[in-house]
Design a protein around this motif. Structure first.
Motif, PDB file in Angstrom:
ATOM      1  N   VAL A  55       0.846  -1.200   0.000  1.00  0.00           N
ATOM      2  CA  VAL A  55       0.000   0.000   0.000  1.00  0.00           C
ATOM      3  C   VAL A  55       0.879   1.247   0.000  1.00  0.00           C
ATOM      4  O   VAL A  55       1.837   1.330   0.783  1.00  0.00           O
ATOM      5  N   VAL A  56       0.549   2.201  -0.860  1.00  0.00           N
ATOM      6  CA  VAL A  56       1.137   3.532  -0.801  1.00  0.00           C
ATOM      7  C   VAL A  56       0.053   4.501  -0.320  1.00  0.00           C
ATOM      8  O   VAL A  56      -1.068   4.498  -0.835  1.00  0.00           O
ATOM      9  N   VAL A  57       0.403   5.299   0.684  1.00  0.00           N
ATOM     10  CA  VAL A  57      -0.478   6.370   1.170  1.00  0.00           C
ATOM     11  C   VAL A  57       0.117   7.683   0.684  1.00  0.00           C
ATOM     12  O   VAL A  57       1.273   7.999   0.975  1.00  0.00           O
ATOM     13  N   ILE A  58      -0.673   8.450  -0.062  1.00  0.00           N
ATOM     14  CA  ILE A  58      -0.204   9.746  -0.570  1.00  0.00           C
ATOM     15  C   ILE A  58      -0.854  10.843   0.259  1.00  0.00           C
ATOM     16  O   ILE A  58      -2.072  11.021   0.232  1.00  0.00           O
ATOM     17  N   GLY A  59      -0.043  11.564   1.027  1.00  0.00           N
ATOM     18  CA  GLY A  59      -0.547  12.648   1.867  1.00  0.00           C
ATOM     19  C   GLY A  59      -0.508  12.266   3.331  1.00  0.00           C
ATOM     20  O   GLY A  59      -0.874  11.142   3.708  1.00  0.00           O
TER      21      GLY A  59
ATOM     22  N   GLU B  98       3.392  -3.241   8.261  1.00  0.00           N
ATOM     23  CA  GLU B  98       4.621  -2.649   8.790  1.00  0.00           C
ATOM     24  C   GLU B  98       5.063  -1.493   7.889  1.00  0.00           C
ATOM     25  O   GLU B  98       5.209  -1.674   6.675  1.00  0.00           O
ATOM     26  N   PRO B  99       5.288  -0.289   8.463  1.00  0.00           N
ATOM     27  CA  PRO B  99       5.752   0.819   7.634  1.00  0.00           C
ATOM     28  C   PRO B  99       7.105   0.528   7.011  1.00  0.00           C
ATOM     29  O   PRO B  99       7.959  -0.122   7.627  1.00  0.00           O
ATOM     30  N   GLU B 100       7.265   0.982   5.769  1.00  0.00           N
ATOM     31  CA  GLU B 100       8.471   0.792   4.965  1.00  0.00           C
ATOM     32  C   GLU B 100       8.589  -0.626   4.399  1.00  0.00           C
ATOM     33  O   GLU B 100       9.219  -0.818   3.367  1.00  0.00           O
ATOM     34  N   ARG B 101       7.990  -1.594   5.047  1.00  0.00           N
ATOM     35  CA  ARG B 101       8.006  -2.948   4.485  1.00  0.00           C
ATOM     36  C   ARG B 101       6.721  -3.226   3.703  1.00  0.00           C
ATOM     37  O   ARG B 101       6.755  -3.646   2.545  1.00  0.00           O
ATOM     38  N   ASP B 102       5.576  -2.989   4.338  1.00  0.00           N
ATOM     39  CA  ASP B 102       4.275  -3.273   3.728  1.00  0.00           C
ATOM     40  C   ASP B 102       3.600  -2.024   3.157  1.00  0.00           C
ATOM     41  O   ASP B 102       2.804  -2.130   2.229  1.00  0.00           O
ATOM     42  N   PHE B 103       3.890  -0.894   3.758  1.00  0.00           N
ATOM     43  CA  PHE B 103       3.291   0.340   3.248  1.00  0.00           C
ATOM     44  C   PHE B 103       4.256   1.497   3.452  1.00  0.00           C
ATOM     45  O   PHE B 103       5.183   1.430   4.272  1.00  0.00           O
ATOM     46  N   VAL B 104       4.017   2.560   2.698  1.00  0.00           N
ATOM     47  CA  VAL B 104       4.819   3.761   2.809  1.00  0.00           C
ATOM     48  C   VAL B 104       3.891   4.965   2.737  1.00  0.00           C
ATOM     49  O   VAL B 104       2.878   4.936   2.031  1.00  0.00           O
ATOM     50  N   VAL B 105       4.222   6.002   3.513  1.00  0.00           N
ATOM     51  CA  VAL B 105       3.458   7.255   3.504  1.00  0.00           C
ATOM     52  C   VAL B 105       4.336   8.330   2.868  1.00  0.00           C
ATOM     53  O   VAL B 105       5.451   8.590   3.333  1.00  0.00           O
ATOM     54  N   LEU B 106       3.834   8.946   1.807  1.00  0.00           N
ATOM     55  CA  LEU B 106       4.563   9.978   1.073  1.00  0.00           C
ATOM     56  C   LEU B 106       3.852  11.316   1.261  1.00  0.00           C
ATOM     57  O   LEU B 106       2.644  11.413   1.045  1.00  0.00           O
TER      58      LEU B 106
ATOM     59  N   LEU C 178      -2.874  10.228   7.717  1.00  0.00           N
ATOM     60  CA  LEU C 178      -2.415   9.669   8.994  1.00  0.00           C
ATOM     61  C   LEU C 178      -3.436   8.675   9.554  1.00  0.00           C
ATOM     62  O   LEU C 178      -3.049   7.664  10.151  1.00  0.00           O
ATOM     63  N   ALA C 179      -4.728   8.970   9.362  1.00  0.00           N
ATOM     64  CA  ALA C 179      -5.748   8.019   9.813  1.00  0.00           C
ATOM     65  C   ALA C 179      -5.617   6.701   9.064  1.00  0.00           C
ATOM     66  O   ALA C 179      -5.693   5.615   9.658  1.00  0.00           O
ATOM     67  N   GLY C 180      -5.404   6.774   7.751  1.00  0.00           N
ATOM     68  CA  GLY C 180      -5.211   5.552   6.983  1.00  0.00           C
ATOM     69  C   GLY C 180      -3.969   4.797   7.431  1.00  0.00           C
ATOM     70  O   GLY C 180      -3.990   3.572   7.600  1.00  0.00           O
ATOM     71  N   ALA C 181      -2.866   5.525   7.644  1.00  0.00           N
ATOM     72  CA  ALA C 181      -1.622   4.889   8.074  1.00  0.00           C
ATOM     73  C   ALA C 181      -1.781   4.236   9.441  1.00  0.00           C
ATOM     74  O   ALA C 181      -1.259   3.139   9.697  1.00  0.00           O
ATOM     75  N   TYR C 182      -2.486   4.900  10.339  1.00  0.00           N
ATOM     76  CA  TYR C 182      -2.721   4.344  11.670  1.00  0.00           C
ATOM     77  C   TYR C 182      -3.448   3.000  11.575  1.00  0.00           C
ATOM     78  O   TYR C 182      -3.061   2.019  12.234  1.00  0.00           O
ATOM     79  N   HIS C 183      -4.493   2.951  10.750  1.00  0.00           N
ATOM     80  CA  HIS C 183      -5.274   1.719  10.661  1.00  0.00           C
ATOM     81  C   HIS C 183      -4.492   0.622   9.934  1.00  0.00           C
ATOM     82  O   HIS C 183      -4.651  -0.568  10.261  1.00  0.00           O
ATOM     83  N   LEU C 184      -3.637   0.991   8.996  1.00  0.00           N
ATOM     84  CA  LEU C 184      -2.753  -0.010   8.397  1.00  0.00           C
ATOM     85  C   LEU C 184      -1.829  -0.605   9.465  1.00  0.00           C
ATOM     86  O   LEU C 184      -1.687  -1.816   9.586  1.00  0.00           O
ATOM     87  N   ARG C 185      -1.221   0.271  10.248  1.00  0.00           N
ATOM     88  CA  ARG C 185      -0.290  -0.156  11.307  1.00  0.00           C
ATOM     89  C   ARG C 185      -1.007  -1.031  12.329  1.00  0.00           C
ATOM     90  O   ARG C 185      -0.475  -2.071  12.762  1.00  0.00           O
TER      91      ARG C 185
ATOM     92  N   LEU D  45       5.109   6.020  12.158  1.00  0.00           N
ATOM     93  CA  LEU D  45       4.558   5.950  10.806  1.00  0.00           C
ATOM     94  C   LEU D  45       5.594   6.218   9.717  1.00  0.00           C
ATOM     95  O   LEU D  45       5.336   5.952   8.545  1.00  0.00           O
ATOM     96  N   ARG D  46       6.727   6.772  10.085  1.00  0.00           N
ATOM     97  CA  ARG D  46       7.877   6.929   9.183  1.00  0.00           C
ATOM     98  C   ARG D  46       7.505   7.622   7.876  1.00  0.00           C
ATOM     99  O   ARG D  46       7.806   7.133   6.765  1.00  0.00           O
ATOM    100  N   VAL D  47       6.861   8.747   7.988  1.00  0.00           N
ATOM    101  CA  VAL D  47       6.438   9.505   6.809  1.00  0.00           C
ATOM    102  C   VAL D  47       7.660  10.008   6.051  1.00  0.00           C
ATOM    103  O   VAL D  47       8.596  10.554   6.636  1.00  0.00           O
ATOM    104  N   ARG D  48       7.658   9.798   4.738  1.00  0.00           N
ATOM    105  CA  ARG D  48       8.740  10.304   3.894  1.00  0.00           C
ATOM    106  C   ARG D  48       8.363  11.681   3.376  1.00  0.00           C
ATOM    107  O   ARG D  48       7.307  11.857   2.759  1.00  0.00           O
ATOM    108  N   ARG D  49       9.220  12.667   3.598  1.00  0.00           N
ATOM    109  CA  ARG D  49       8.955  14.027   3.117  1.00  0.00           C
ATOM    110  C   ARG D  49      10.265  14.806   2.963  1.00  0.00           C
ATOM    111  O   ARG D  49      11.244  14.485   3.636  1.00  0.00           O
ATOM    112  N   PRO D  50      10.266  15.834   2.132  1.00  0.00           N
ATOM    113  CA  PRO D  50       9.202  16.151   1.173  1.00  0.00           C
ATOM    114  C   PRO D  50       9.333  15.281  -0.075  1.00  0.00           C
ATOM    115  O   PRO D  50      10.413  15.161  -0.653  1.00  0.00           O
ATOM    116  N   VAL D  51       8.242  14.662  -0.463  1.00  0.00           N
ATOM    117  CA  VAL D  51       8.193  13.806  -1.650  1.00  0.00           C
ATOM    118  C   VAL D  51       7.013  14.265  -2.506  1.00  0.00           C
ATOM    119  O   VAL D  51       5.872  14.271  -2.038  1.00  0.00           O
TER     120      VAL D  51
END
Length: 358
Positions: free
Chosen positions: A9-13, A31-39, A19-26, A98-104
């Protein structure tokens, strides 16, 4: 394209919706960076809140709901909302790792191989099985076009560029727009400006009584019906009306909120109506709202004949891999929280090969 990283899963924003989406994924085992990433393309935590004007203090913010799993407590109502909420979002990202990657910057999302999506960014390319798009609207301020606009010798700016009321001291200001931002700007500006004029396309609707849960649900249902039909979403406030509180009543009594119909054209030194009226102006402030920032999804051709993207809940009807969170009926802080949870529930079913509920 040689260095493509794969996730589920990629989360954009990384605003409220992302963040709500990332929280529920977690929370459900991703696992952040392994299963999903937040950009996130913003320079720091805080979503669009970090760009709000300094005079918008936390005490003036209406309907700010906490992110799931962590309350916002003991916030000073006199502090700028940009500071309060940015600090809260930063603490939230740390608390849940959540290990958000920014600025991307996400430049495009297009079809990949094997049923996957390719997310092309300033930080390389990601291959994903599902996408949570939570890019909001702040990056797409809507500027209407009127005859003569290019001839205006004064200053034109949008709510997105609003610096606070002091900068308009001694100016004659025309505020365009009948939403919450327009009324807030007018009430702030009035003590500083030499004169203010308020114009809107439609007469403003003021809502008496409390904003109950039933009222909120009814409003969201109206917006939701539009996106189900594939029409561009309207804002929730456009169907709820403006709350008639003490400050609004005073501004009406004082003549600050004296609405005029929309002008027909802009002149070098003001605005004019076809009936011969003219108002001199130094500044035109466009409090005319925003549109969904989804141009990066254009390669997927998700828009329908109605001009919008048809949704079933948060899921794009034409492509169940894509969820729009914080779009249309979920474009509120509480709506974004619920939408994040719903999107993750659907994505888990999709990735498990289970039928997705309609």
């Amino acid at each position: 394209m040689n260095n493509i990283r794969e996730v589920d899963v990629v989360v954009i924003g990384a605003g409220q919706a992302g963040l709500a989406g990332a929280y529920h994924l977690r929370r459900t085992g991703f696992e952040p960076e392994r299963d999903f990433v937040v950009l996130d393309h913003a320079p720091a935590p805080g979503g669009a809140w970090q760009f709000r004007w300094p005079s918008l203090t936390y005490g003036k913010v209406h309907g700010m709901h906490a992110l799931p799993g962590m309350e916002l407590t003991d916030a000073d109502p006199a502090r700028p909302s940009a500071e309060v909420i940015a600090e809260y979002f930063a603490a939230y990202e740390r608390a849940f790792d959540l290990r958000v990657r920014r600025p991307v910057d996400v430049r495009a999302v297009r079809e990949g191989e094997g049923g996957r999506l390719l997310v092309e960014t300033s930080d390389g390319v990601w291959s994903t099985r599902a996408l949570i798009n939570a890019t909001g609207t702040w990056d797409r301020p809507f500027w209407p076009r009127y005859p003569g606009q290019e001839t205006f010798r004064g200053r034109q700016l949008h709510t997105a560029q609003y610096p606070g009321p002091e900068e308009f001291a001694g100016s004659r200001v025309v505020v365009v727009g009948g939403g919450a931002s327009g009324t807030q700007h007018l009430m702030e500006l009035a003590p500083y400006a030499a004169a203010t004029t308020w114009v809107t396309r439609r007469p403003p609707v003021f809502r008496e009584g409390p904003f109950t849960e039933d009222v909120g649900r009814a409003a969201v249902a109206l917006v939701e019906e539009r996106v189900r039909q594939g029409l561009p979403p309207r804002s929730v406030v456009s169907v709820t009306g403006l709350p008639l509180n003490d400050a609004i009543r005073r501004a009406i009594a004082d003549g600050v909120l004296d609405r005029q119909p929309m002008f027909d054209r802009i002149t070098p030194d003001g605005v004019a109506w076809d009936d011969g009226r003219h108002v001199d102006a130094d500044v035109i402030l466009w409090a005319t709202g925003f549109r969904a920032a989804i141009d990066h999804l254009a390669p997927l051709k998700l828009r329908g004949p109605g001009g919008g993207i048809r949704l079933d809940g948060t899921r794009v009807a034409a492509d169940p891999r894509v969820h729009l969170v914080g779009y249309g009926p979920s474009a509120s802080t509480i709506g974004a929280n619920r939408a994040g949870r719903a999107a993750v529930r659907d994505i888990r079913r999709l990735l498990a090969g289970e039928p997705v509920a309609v």
